[in-house]
Design an enzyme around this catalytic site. Structure first.
Site, PDB file in Angstrom:
ATOM      1  N   ALA A  37       0.842  -1.195   0.000  1.00  0.00           N
ATOM      2  CA  ALA A  37       0.000   0.000   0.000  1.00  0.00           C
ATOM      3  C   ALA A  37       0.879   1.247   0.000  1.00  0.00           C
ATOM      4  O   ALA A  37       2.077   1.187   0.284  1.00  0.00           O
ATOM      5  CB  ALA A  37      -0.920  -0.011   1.214  1.00  0.00           C
ATOM      6  N   GLY A  59      -0.548  -5.249   0.632  1.00  0.00           N
ATOM      7  CA  GLY A  59      -1.735  -5.260  -0.208  1.00  0.00           C
ATOM      8  C   GLY A  59      -1.525  -5.940  -1.542  1.00  0.00           C
ATOM      9  O   GLY A  59      -2.474  -6.476  -2.128  1.00  0.00           O
ATOM     10  N   GLU A 116      -2.092  -9.515  -0.864  1.00  0.00           N
ATOM     11  CA  GLU A 116      -3.523  -9.709  -0.611  1.00  0.00           C
ATOM     12  C   GLU A 116      -4.319  -9.705  -1.913  1.00  0.00           C
ATOM     13  O   GLU A 116      -5.278 -10.466  -2.072  1.00  0.00           O
ATOM     14  CB  GLU A 116      -4.020  -8.631   0.362  1.00  0.00           C
ATOM     15  CG  GLU A 116      -3.497  -8.880   1.778  1.00  0.00           C
ATOM     16  CD  GLU A 116      -3.641  -7.681   2.707  1.00  0.00           C
ATOM     17  OE1 GLU A 116      -4.166  -7.850   3.810  1.00  0.00           O
ATOM     18  OE2 GLU A 116      -3.201  -6.574   2.324  1.00  0.00           O
ATOM     19  N   GLU A 147       3.026  -5.820   7.412  1.00  0.00           N
ATOM     20  CA  GLU A 147       2.275  -4.771   8.119  1.00  0.00           C
ATOM     21  C   GLU A 147       2.639  -4.651   9.595  1.00  0.00           C
ATOM     22  O   GLU A 147       2.541  -3.562  10.188  1.00  0.00           O
ATOM     23  CB  GLU A 147       0.762  -5.018   7.982  1.00  0.00           C
ATOM     24  CG  GLU A 147       0.206  -4.788   6.585  1.00  0.00           C
ATOM     25  CD  GLU A 147       0.305  -6.005   5.682  1.00  0.00           C
ATOM     26  OE1 GLU A 147      -0.286  -5.980   4.597  1.00  0.00           O
ATOM     27  OE2 GLU A 147       0.987  -6.985   6.066  1.00  0.00           O
TER      28      GLU A 147
END
Length: 268
Positions: free
Chosen positions: A71, A118, A121, A141
């Site tokens: 991200a 992300g 993911e 994260e």
């Protein structure tokens, strides 16, 4: 239909060739999954869903040396101290990734470089994954005082084993393609120079040698059936199996088998 690479959405490029749609995330230098990229992916997925049956498989990859390195952390800064904003940010990405997972068109992630946070993911929401041997995969994260919020805590233990998923999430460690293959996170890994060839080979087999009707039914049976109790999943499978008996492609497939020839599916 052929769409050149010039077909663009926000930070996303699309082309369609030989029944295969290619999505390239293009947000240099690291293809960060910021709000603009999420918007672009959403628009691109909606475009594909509205297209006709000539798009039978999707390959998603990153432009340049990265898949998606994570991200855009700069977008987190204004949300510090605001749990509602953080939750909304997570749910927005989760909704897109769930939409990808529920697509009736198979999606292959061709992981060409760093696939972190992300990015991983997103890759886990795809139906299949092929990784370059030197690609880095991980959920870092925890190093930011966070947890994976775009589906990582839920999909990673479902794709690998629970203990390994917990280890990767709690340490934030990275693994490379061969290790990702060993633990079941990706279907296979290969040298980076052969990555797209491998993805296209897999996509071609599904898009151009199989019936789109049976592919869609099988994909739905797996993605939906694995989220319900076994008996309900078996009922779903039996119903889909039965419906395919009414298709031209089922008749062609069985006839071709009996006649010892390759089937000529027409996706009807």
């Amino acid at each position: 239909m052929t769409v050149g690479v010039g077909k663009k959405f926000s930070n996303v490029k699309l082309k369609v060739e030989n029944n295969i749609a290619f999505i390239f995330v293009d947000n240099p230098p690291a293809n960060a999954l910021n709000s603009h990229t999420i918007n672009g992916l959403k628009e691109c997925i909606h475009f594909i869903n509205q297209e006709d049956s000539r798009i039978k498989v999707v390959i998603i990859s990153g432009e340049g040396k990265f898949f998606i390195a994570g991200a855009d952390i700069k977008e987190f800064v204004p949300a510090i101290g605001n749990s509602q904003t953080g939750e909304e940010m997570a749910k927005r990405a989760q909704a897109l990734f769930s939409e990808i997972e529920k697509m009736e068109i198979p999606i292959i992630a061709a992981i060409n470089g760093a696939c972190l946070g992300g990015g991983l993911e997103l890759a886990m929401a795809c139906h299949m994954r092929i990784a370059a041997d030197d690609a880095l995969l991980g959920q870092p994260e925890v190093n930011l005082g966070l947890i994976p919020g775009f589906g990582g805590t839920q999909r990673l233990p479902r794709l690998t084993n629970k203990a390994k998923a917990i280890e990767l999430i709690l340490t934030g460690d990275f693994i490379k393609g061969p290790e990702a293959e060993r633990i079941g996170l990706v279907n296979r890994s290969c040298p980076s120079e052969f990555l797209m060839d491998e993805a296209i080979k897999l996509a071609n087999k599904i898009a151009n040698e199989r019936s789109a009707k049976s592919v869609a039914a099988a994909l739905y049976a797996v993605t939906k059936g694995t989220k319900v109790e076994l008996e309900e999943g078996l009922d779903l499978e039996a119903g889909l199996f039965g419906k395919l008996f009414n298709t031209d492609d089922m008749k062609e497939g069985v006839t071709a088998f009996v006649e010892k020839r390759k089937p000529n599916f027409i996706d009807k």
